[in-house]
Design a protein around this motif. Structure first.
Motif, PDB file in Angstrom:
ATOM      1  N   SER A  88       0.827  -1.203   0.000  1.00 11.02           N
ATOM      2  CA  SER A  88       0.000   0.000   0.000  1.00 11.02           C
ATOM      3  C   SER A  88       0.862   1.254   0.000  1.00 11.02           C
ATOM      4  O   SER A  88       1.888   1.317   0.676  1.00 11.02           O
ATOM      5  CB  SER A  88      -0.919   0.012   1.226  1.00 11.02           C
ATOM      6  N   ARG A  89       0.420   2.235  -0.766  1.00 12.97           N
ATOM      7  CA  ARG A  89       1.028   3.566  -0.775  1.00 12.97           C
ATOM      8  C   ARG A  89       0.117   4.547  -0.028  1.00 12.97           C
ATOM      9  O   ARG A  89       0.381   5.749   0.019  1.00 12.97           O
ATOM     10  CB  ARG A  89       1.244   3.994  -2.242  1.00 12.97           C
ATOM     11  N   VAL A  90      -0.963   3.984   0.582  1.00  9.98           N
ATOM     12  CA  VAL A  90      -1.935   4.813   1.307  1.00  9.98           C
ATOM     13  C   VAL A  90      -2.255   4.144   2.644  1.00  9.98           C
ATOM     14  O   VAL A  90      -2.855   3.065   2.674  1.00  9.98           O
ATOM     15  CB  VAL A  90      -3.244   4.977   0.507  1.00  9.98           C
ATOM     16  N   HIS A 129      -2.156  -0.532  -3.598  1.00 10.79           N
ATOM     17  CA  HIS A 129      -3.176   0.430  -3.138  1.00 10.79           C
ATOM     18  C   HIS A 129      -2.547   1.816  -3.215  1.00 10.79           C
ATOM     19  O   HIS A 129      -1.575   2.097  -2.509  1.00 10.79           O
ATOM     20  CB  HIS A 129      -3.582   0.091  -1.702  1.00 10.79           C
ATOM     21  N   TRP A 130      -3.120   2.699  -4.045  1.00  7.12           N
ATOM     22  CA  TRP A 130      -2.470   3.986  -4.295  1.00  7.12           C
ATOM     23  C   TRP A 130      -3.458   4.982  -4.894  1.00  7.12           C
ATOM     24  O   TRP A 130      -4.616   4.651  -5.119  1.00  7.12           O
ATOM     25  CB  TRP A 130      -1.269   3.801  -5.224  1.00  7.12           C
ATOM     26  N   GLY A 131      -2.973   6.181  -5.185  1.00  4.85           N
ATOM     27  CA  GLY A 131      -3.790   7.170  -5.883  1.00  4.85           C
ATOM     28  C   GLY A 131      -4.639   8.023  -4.958  1.00  4.85           C
ATOM     29  O   GLY A 131      -4.530   7.965  -3.735  1.00  4.85           O
ATOM     30  N   VAL A 132      -5.511   8.821  -5.575  1.00  6.59           N
ATOM     31  CA  VAL A 132      -6.385   9.745  -4.859  1.00  6.59           C
ATOM     32  C   VAL A 132      -7.828   9.328  -5.093  1.00  6.59           C
ATOM     33  O   VAL A 132      -8.234   9.058  -6.236  1.00  6.59           O
ATOM     34  CB  VAL A 132      -6.164  11.196  -5.336  1.00  6.59           C
ATOM     35  N   GLU A 133      -8.599   9.249  -4.009  1.00  7.18           N
ATOM     36  CA  GLU A 133      -9.987   8.816  -4.125  1.00  7.18           C
ATOM     37  C   GLU A 133     -10.788   9.709  -5.078  1.00  7.18           C
ATOM     38  O   GLU A 133     -10.677  10.936  -5.051  1.00  7.18           O
ATOM     39  CB  GLU A 133     -10.645   8.803  -2.739  1.00  7.18           C
ATOM     40  N   ARG A 134     -11.592   9.068  -5.912  1.00  5.45           N
ATOM     41  CA  ARG A 134     -12.519   9.678  -6.876  1.00  5.45           C
ATOM     42  C   ARG A 134     -11.826  10.317  -8.073  1.00  5.45           C
ATOM     43  O   ARG A 134     -12.498  10.865  -8.938  1.00  5.45           O
ATOM     44  CB  ARG A 134     -13.431  10.718  -6.201  1.00  5.45           C
ATOM     45  N   ASN A 135     -10.518  10.261  -8.136  1.00  7.54           N
ATOM     46  CA  ASN A 135      -9.793  10.767  -9.314  1.00  7.54           C
ATOM     47  C   ASN A 135      -9.640   9.644 -10.326  1.00  7.54           C
ATOM     48  O   ASN A 135      -9.133   8.562  -9.991  1.00  7.54           O
ATOM     49  CB  ASN A 135      -8.406  11.283  -8.932  1.00  7.54           C
ATOM     50  N   ASN A 136     -10.068   9.886 -11.567  1.00  9.01           N
ATOM     51  CA  ASN A 136      -9.945   8.841 -12.582  1.00  9.01           C
ATOM     52  C   ASN A 136      -8.625   8.917 -13.346  1.00  9.01           C
ATOM     53  O   ASN A 136      -8.410   8.162 -14.293  1.00  9.01           O
ATOM     54  CB  ASN A 136     -11.129   8.878 -13.557  1.00  9.01           C
ATOM     55  N   THR A 137      -7.742   9.812 -12.915  1.00  5.35           N
ATOM     56  CA  THR A 137      -6.416   9.947 -13.527  1.00  5.35           C
ATOM     57  C   THR A 137      -5.354   9.597 -12.496  1.00  5.35           C
ATOM     58  O   THR A 137      -5.383  10.121 -11.372  1.00  5.35           O
ATOM     59  CB  THR A 137      -6.186  11.385 -14.018  1.00  5.35           C
ATOM     60  N   PRO A 138      -4.413   8.720 -12.823  1.00  9.97           N
ATOM     61  CA  PRO A 138      -3.384   8.358 -11.838  1.00  9.97           C
ATOM     62  C   PRO A 138      -2.436   9.510 -11.532  1.00  9.97           C
ATOM     63  O   PRO A 138      -2.179  10.360 -12.386  1.00  9.97           O
ATOM     64  CB  PRO A 138      -2.649   7.197 -12.514  1.00  9.97           C
ATOM     65  N   GLU A 139      -1.923   9.509 -10.332  1.00  2.00           N
ATOM     66  CA  GLU A 139      -0.901  10.468  -9.936  1.00  2.00           C
ATOM     67  C   GLU A 139       0.416  10.119 -10.624  1.00  2.00           C
ATOM     68  O   GLU A 139       0.645   8.970 -11.027  1.00  2.00           O
ATOM     69  CB  GLU A 139      -0.711  10.453  -8.421  1.00  2.00           C
ATOM     70  N   GLU A 140       1.276  11.091 -10.711  1.00  2.50           N
ATOM     71  CA  GLU A 140       2.568  10.850 -11.352  1.00  2.50           C
ATOM     72  C   GLU A 140       3.359   9.775 -10.619  1.00  2.50           C
ATOM     73  O   GLU A 140       4.070   8.981 -11.230  1.00  2.50           O
ATOM     74  CB  GLU A 140       3.373  12.164 -11.423  1.00  2.50           C
ATOM     75  N   TYR A 141       3.244   9.748  -9.283  1.00  3.23           N
ATOM     76  CA  TYR A 141       4.002   8.739  -8.541  1.00  3.23           C
ATOM     77  C   TYR A 141       3.501   7.326  -8.853  1.00  3.23           C
ATOM     78  O   TYR A 141       4.271   6.355  -8.790  1.00  3.23           O
ATOM     79  CB  TYR A 141       3.958   9.016  -7.040  1.00  3.23           C
ATOM     80  N   GLN A 142       2.200   7.176  -9.186  1.00  2.00           N
ATOM     81  CA  GLN A 142       1.692   5.868  -9.570  1.00  2.00           C
ATOM     82  C   GLN A 142       2.388   5.374 -10.834  1.00  2.00           C
ATOM     83  O   GLN A 142       2.785   4.208 -10.931  1.00  2.00           O
ATOM     84  CB  GLN A 142       0.177   5.916  -9.812  1.00  2.00           C
ATOM     85  N   LYS A 143       2.536   6.261 -11.792  1.00  2.00           N
ATOM     86  CA  LYS A 143       3.213   5.892 -13.043  1.00  2.00           C
ATOM     87  C   LYS A 143       4.666   5.522 -12.791  1.00  2.00           C
ATOM     88  O   LYS A 143       5.190   4.549 -13.340  1.00  2.00           O
ATOM     89  CB  LYS A 143       3.113   7.040 -14.046  1.00  2.00           C
ATOM     90  N   GLN A 144       5.303   6.305 -11.939  1.00  2.00           N
ATOM     91  CA  GLN A 144       6.713   6.054 -11.642  1.00  2.00           C
ATOM     92  C   GLN A 144       6.900   4.706 -10.938  1.00  2.00           C
ATOM     93  O   GLN A 144       7.781   3.910 -11.307  1.00  2.00           O
ATOM     94  CB  GLN A 144       7.274   7.176 -10.772  1.00  2.00           C
TER      95      GLN A 144
END
Length: 404
Positions: A234-236, A279-294
């Motif tokens: 998890s990242r969250v 487990h990562w990202g921001v709730e309700r955002n349908n676009t991944p964060e840059e750190y998710q891609k990295q």
């Protein structure tokens, strides 16, 4: 007179001798007869013994021949394989893994289940998809427990009675990730109960444990004649104490990717195919964060064959990196009262370790998850295609990589 008397006496004597001779001959005859009978009986017994030995030898030879014939002609019966492999390990063939996002047996869901069982919470065709896949994996967004103290200053806290683990079994779930921000909603006791509940149900888990070693432990399931490795992190988390490195039992975290990357490298040595569920990202955002891609790229560079994401509670896009798929979020699958857009992901791995992705479009209304059909399915394909990266989705839901 004397001569006459002598003659009679001689005749009597002759007569006696004849009688004696007769009895002697008779005795001889009787003795010879008895000897003959005895001889015949002895011979018959000897012949019978010889015959018995011959019959026994012949029987043994036949039995040995039958055994040899059976060994050379009988085929070994096919044995059924239960879980988590579902296939003959010596035979390399295609196999499927079915992934879903977050599962929570909320009160809405449990009300339906109390009225209609498993059929009250998920459609039959989706049940079959989950049951028929060689491996089914989900994110368990709650602890199985009736114990523990509710986390303070946390908006949403989840907990489900351990008896409801039977719903996981009915759905054919083989493995879950516990690496999320709800596993410790009711503290360590509830998390430990989850471990015990899953173990007793024969369901594997990754991403949490009663020690760092257990939390980061690789779980291996055989499928299609190959070893499939599963890791989760998890990242969250809501507070640092949830990190298994700070307090045990706890959750395996990947704020720093080093430890998970090392585990992926080890999995690559042991397994033919490696799954990383994060487990990562921001709730309700349908676009991944840059750190998710990295992070996803780091995992694939280390040897991951597919990266699956959860936590945003909504769908995020699909991307390929170095030929490997990244699914940033599968959203909620079985959760609250309604889910506008969600999907199960069916991944078919061929003998060359290549993955074919198929999106199974879904939604939920009144806490009942169903498969979308016709135009509704096409609308979800179009939506997911629009938030993804250099992919298209055909009318069957299959994901196609576009040339960049």
């Amino acid at each position: 007179m004397g001569t006459k008397r002598n003659r009679k006496l001689r005749e009597k004597q002759k007569k006696r001798r004849r009688v004696r001779m007769f009895y002697r001959v008779l005795r001889i005859i009787i003795v010879l007869f008895l000897l003959g009978i005895t001889y015949l009986l002895v011979q018959k017994s000897a012949n019978q013994t010889k015959q018995n030995k011959e019959d026994t030898s012949t029987s043994q030879i036949r039995q040995e021949t039958d055994v040899k014939d059976n060994k050379s002609t009988d085929k070994k019966p096919v044995e059924k394989n239960d879980n988590p492999a579902k296939t003959n390990e010596k035979e390399i063939k295609d196999f499927t893994i079915l992934f879903t996002g977050d599962i929570l047996f909320s009160q809405y869901v449990l009300n339906n289940e109390s009225n209609a069982g498993i059929d009250g919470i998920i459609a039959d065709d989706l049940q079959k998809e989950m049951q028929n896949a060689e491996i089914t994996m989900v994110n368990q967004e709650f602890p199985f427990s009736t114990r523990g103290a509710q986390a303070e200053d946390k908006q949403f806290t989840f907990r489900v009675n351990p008896q409801k683990v039977d719903l996981f079994k009915q759905l054919g779930i083989d493995i879950v990730t516990l690496a999320n921000n709800h596993s410790l909603d009711f503290g360590v006791d509830a998390l430990v109960d989850s471990f015990a509940t899953l173990d007793q149900a024969g369901i594997k888990y990754v991403g949490a444990g009663d020690s760092l070693e257990r939390a980061k432990q690789l779980e291996i399931i055989n499928a299609g004649g190959r070893k499939v490795g599963f890791l989760a992190a998890s990242r969250v988390i809501p507070e640092v104490s949830w990190n298994v490195e700070n307090k045990t039992p706890g959750v395996f975290c990947t704020y720093d990717s080093t430890m998970l990357v090392n585990e992926i490298k080890e999995s690559k040595k042991k397994c033919d195919y490696t799954v990383v569920y994060v487990h990562w990202g921001v709730e309700r955002n349908n676009t991944p964060e840059e750190y998710q891609k990295q992070l996803a790229r780091e995992y694939i560079d280390a040897g991951a064959d597919i990266v699956i994401g959860s936590h945003p509670h909504v769908l995020q896009g699909i991307e390929y990196y170095n030929g490997k798929p990244i699914i940033y979020s599968l959203g909620n699958f079985i959760f609250g009262r309604s889910i506008e857009k969600t999907a199960a992901l069916k991944v078919t791995i061929n003998s060359n370790q290549e993955s074919q992705l198929q999106v199974i479009p879904c939604s939920a209304s009144n806490a009942y998850t169903t498969k979308l059909e016709d135009q509704n399915a096409q609308n979800l394909y179009d939506y997911l295609e629009g938030i993804s990266y250099s992919i298209s989705i055909n009318e069957e839901g299959k994901v196609i990589r576009n040339e960049e």
